[in-house]
Design a protein around this motif. Sequence first.
Motif, mmCIF file in Angstrom:
data_model
loop_
_atom_site.group_PDB
_atom_site.id
_atom_site.type_symbol
_atom_site.label_atom_id
_atom_site.label_comp_id
_atom_site.label_asym_id
_atom_site.label_seq_id
_atom_site.Cartn_x
_atom_site.Cartn_y
_atom_site.Cartn_z
ATOM 1 N N ARG A 188 1.182 -1.404 0.394
ATOM 2 C CA ARG A 188 0.414 0.078 -0.078
ATOM 3 C C ARG A 188 0.927 1.216 0.162
ATOM 4 O O ARG A 188 0.322 2.555 0.216
ATOM 5 C CB ARG A 188 -1.402 0.258 0.976
ATOM 6 C CG ARG A 188 -2.368 -1.074 0.865
ATOM 7 C CD ARG A 188 -3.184 -0.616 -0.119
ATOM 8 N NE ARG A 188 -3.438 -1.199 -0.196
ATOM 9 C CZ ARG A 188 -5.372 -1.448 0.056
ATOM 10 N NH1 ARG A 188 -5.733 -0.059 0.104
ATOM 11 N NH2 ARG A 188 -6.203 -1.989 -0.423
ATOM 12 N N GLY A 189 2.189 0.970 0.180
ATOM 13 C CA GLY A 189 2.587 2.127 0.272
ATOM 14 C C GLY A 189 2.698 3.020 1.066
ATOM 15 O O GLY A 189 3.432 4.397 1.279
ATOM 16 N N LEU A 190 3.130 2.483 2.493
ATOM 17 C CA LEU A 190 2.804 3.262 3.469
ATOM 18 C C LEU A 190 3.742 3.293 4.280
ATOM 19 O O LEU A 190 3.938 3.754 5.608
ATOM 20 C CB LEU A 190 1.241 2.506 4.596
ATOM 21 C CG LEU A 190 0.006 2.533 3.483
ATOM 22 C CD1 LEU A 190 -1.075 1.500 4.829
ATOM 23 C CD2 LEU A 190 -0.532 4.084 3.690
ATOM 24 N N VAL A 191 4.903 2.153 4.106
ATOM 25 C CA VAL A 191 6.609 2.706 4.315
ATOM 26 C C VAL A 191 6.992 3.508 4.160
ATOM 27 O O VAL A 191 7.134 4.107 3.540
ATOM 28 C CB VAL A 191 7.224 1.155 4.354
ATOM 29 C CG1 VAL A 191 8.197 1.278 5.030
ATOM 30 C CG2 VAL A 191 6.143 -0.231 4.422
ATOM 31 N N ASP A 192 7.399 3.967 5.862
ATOM 32 C CA ASP A 192 8.612 5.849 5.384
ATOM 33 C C ASP A 192 9.955 5.293 5.597
ATOM 34 O O ASP A 192 10.231 4.360 6.835
ATOM 35 C CB ASP A 192 8.155 6.175 7.095
ATOM 36 C CG ASP A 192 8.872 7.397 6.647
ATOM 37 O OD1 ASP A 192 9.795 7.876 5.913
ATOM 38 O OD2 ASP A 192 8.020 8.239 7.312
ATOM 39 N N ARG A 193 10.924 5.325 3.983
ATOM 40 C CA ARG A 193 12.001 4.183 4.324
ATOM 41 C C ARG A 193 12.407 5.545 4.644
ATOM 42 O O ARG A 193 13.913 5.254 5.253
ATOM 43 C CB ARG A 193 12.139 3.873 3.456
ATOM 44 C CG ARG A 193 11.521 2.751 3.034
ATOM 45 C CD ARG A 193 11.827 2.147 1.343
ATOM 46 N NE ARG A 193 10.728 0.839 1.261
ATOM 47 C CZ ARG A 193 10.016 -0.612 1.701
ATOM 48 N NH1 ARG A 193 11.169 -0.333 2.151
ATOM 49 N NH2 ARG A 193 9.173 -1.196 0.795
ATOM 50 N N GLU A 194 12.517 6.794 4.764
ATOM 51 C CA GLU A 194 13.824 7.210 5.615
ATOM 52 C C GLU A 194 13.482 7.541 7.285
ATOM 53 O O GLU A 194 14.530 8.575 7.848
ATOM 54 C CB GLU A 194 12.972 8.842 5.024
ATOM 55 C CG GLU A 194 12.271 8.819 3.465
ATOM 56 C CD GLU A 194 14.284 9.130 2.872
ATOM 57 O OE1 GLU A 194 14.655 9.711 3.275
ATOM 58 O OE2 GLU A 194 13.792 8.239 2.006
ATOM 59 N N ALA A 195 12.391 7.145 7.665
ATOM 60 C CA ALA A 195 12.414 7.062 9.482
ATOM 61 C C ALA A 195 13.195 5.798 9.203
ATOM 62 O O ALA A 195 12.663 4.764 9.325
ATOM 63 C CB ALA A 195 11.285 7.442 9.496
ATOM 64 N N PRO A 196 13.349 5.885 10.687
ATOM 65 C CA PRO A 196 13.947 4.681 11.455
ATOM 66 C C PRO A 196 12.739 3.853 12.077
ATOM 67 O O PRO A 196 11.774 4.180 12.088
ATOM 68 C CB PRO A 196 15.275 4.493 13.204
ATOM 69 C CG PRO A 196 14.538 6.229 12.670
ATOM 70 C CD PRO A 196 14.049 6.897 11.289
ATOM 71 N N ALA A 197 12.578 2.627 12.100
ATOM 72 C CA ALA A 197 12.156 1.519 12.741
ATOM 73 C C ALA A 197 11.547 1.243 14.021
ATOM 74 O O ALA A 197 12.504 1.463 14.360
ATOM 75 C CB ALA A 197 12.017 0.132 12.430
ATOM 76 N N PRO A 198 10.207 1.720 14.564
ATOM 77 C CA PRO A 198 10.014 1.876 16.267
ATOM 78 C C PRO A 198 10.904 0.680 16.714
ATOM 79 O O PRO A 198 11.219 -0.763 16.446
ATOM 80 C CB PRO A 198 8.766 2.404 16.279
ATOM 81 C CG PRO A 198 8.299 2.799 14.974
ATOM 82 C CD PRO A 198 9.243 1.990 13.375
ATOM 83 N N ASN A 199 11.312 0.879 18.079
ATOM 84 C CA ASN A 199 12.231 -0.240 19.065
ATOM 85 C C ASN A 199 10.950 -0.784 19.370
ATOM 86 O O ASN A 199 10.922 -2.291 20.409
ATOM 87 C CB ASN A 199 13.014 0.242 19.762
ATOM 88 C CG ASN A 199 14.127 1.049 19.119
ATOM 89 O OD1 ASN A 199 14.516 0.116 19.034
ATOM 90 N ND2 ASN A 199 14.180 2.259 20.102
ATOM 91 N N GLY A 200 8.678 -0.141 20.038
ATOM 92 C CA GLY A 200 8.375 -0.643 20.633
ATOM 93 C C GLY A 200 6.842 -0.387 20.366
ATOM 94 O O GLY A 200 7.233 0.424 19.772
ATOM 95 N N GLU A 201 5.493 -0.790 21.212
ATOM 96 C CA GLU A 201 4.544 -0.703 20.773
ATOM 97 C C GLU A 201 4.433 0.942 21.048
ATOM 98 O O GLU A 201 3.444 2.082 20.492
ATOM 99 C CB GLU A 201 3.738 -1.713 21.465
ATOM 100 C CG GLU A 201 2.394 -1.633 21.231
ATOM 101 C CD GLU A 201 1.595 -2.502 22.225
ATOM 102 O OE1 GLU A 201 0.572 -1.945 22.545
ATOM 103 O OE2 GLU A 201 2.607 -3.611 22.876
ATOM 104 N N LEU A 202 5.157 1.541 22.283
ATOM 105 C CA LEU A 202 5.021 2.725 22.234
ATOM 106 C C LEU A 202 6.864 3.421 22.650
ATOM 107 O O LEU A 202 7.211 2.337 22.831
ATOM 108 C CB LEU A 202 4.033 3.145 23.879
ATOM 109 C CG LEU A 202 4.057 2.537 24.233
ATOM 110 C CD1 LEU A 202 5.167 2.673 25.701
ATOM 111 C CD2 LEU A 202 2.527 2.585 25.048
#
Length: 290
Positions: free
Chosen positions: A52-66
Motif C-alpha cells: 500500500r506504499g505506507l512504509v516510511d523508508r526515511e524514518a528508523p523503525a520504532p523499537n516498541g509498541e510505544l
Amino acid sequence: MAGSRLRKRNLGLIALAWLAGLARRSRAAAKDVPLSPVRAGRYVGADFLRRRGLVDREAPAPNGELDDLDEFGSDTFDPEAVRPSVRRFYEETAAYAMDYRVTWSFGFRFGAALAGRFTSRIEQLNLPNWGSGWRPLDSRFVAVDVPGDPRKEVRGWVRTTTERGDAAGAGDGPDDADREAVFVALYGAYEADEERLVNIAVPLPGGNLSTVLRARNVDDGIEWTTEGGGDPGLYLVTPLGPFRLPMSQRFVVWNSSSAAEPDLRARHEMAVFGLRFLTVEYRMERAAAE
C-alpha cells in the motif's frame, strides 16, 4: 392466519426499527473519535504496508509498541508503579521473542471455525481455532506514513508465523512470501479529556477494526482496557462511516514469578455484549544481546 401474518410483519418492522436505531446510536458514538482511515482490499498479509506504499523508508523503525510509557500517566494510571521489566517490553517490544496460544469460549467455537476460513484466507486476525497449544510469533515494527491519519506516533506492527517456511525476519521484508500473517496493525495514540489513549487500527477488506484503550495499574503490571467510559471501545470503520461495536477487550501484562517461565506473560480477552468469546495468552522473553 391473516392475524398471524400481521403479527409476524409487525415484529419484523419492530426489529428493523430497533436495528436502525442501534446503528444510528452506534454511528453517533463513533463520530468524534479520531480513527485511522486505512483499509484493505481482499487480502491483507504480511506485506500489506509495503504493497500500500505506507512504509516510511526515511524514518528508523520504532523499537516498541510505544515510545514512552510516562506519556500515558493519568488519574487511573501511574507509570512509576509499573515494574521496569514490563515497561521495557512496551518501549523495546522488538527485542522480545513471543509465543501465543488461543482459547475460544465453548459457545463461540463453531463461529470461530467458520470465521477462521475467512481470516486465514486474508491473513488478518488469523487465529487458530482451539487446542493448538503454544505457537511462535515473530514480529517486526515498521515506520509508516499514513495520509489523513489523525493519530500521533503511528507505527506498523506485523506479527507472523513461520508455519509456511523457515525464513528469518518478519513483516515488510524480502521473505514476506514465506510468512503467514497473524496480525497486521497500525498503532497510534491521541489525547482526549486530558488522558492519552492507545489507538490501534487493524486493516480489513473495505475498512478496519479500531480499538481505543486506556492504561490502568494492576499490581506492578499494566492493563489496557476499553472500560471506564469515554472514547475507549471497539469501532468498525466502513465506507458508510465508523460504528461503535458492542464489544470490549482488555490486555494485562505482568512479570512472571516463576524462574522456569519466560520473563513476561500477557493475557488478551475479548467480549461481545459482556460475554467473553476469545482469550489469547502470550509468553515474552527478551532475546539475548548479539
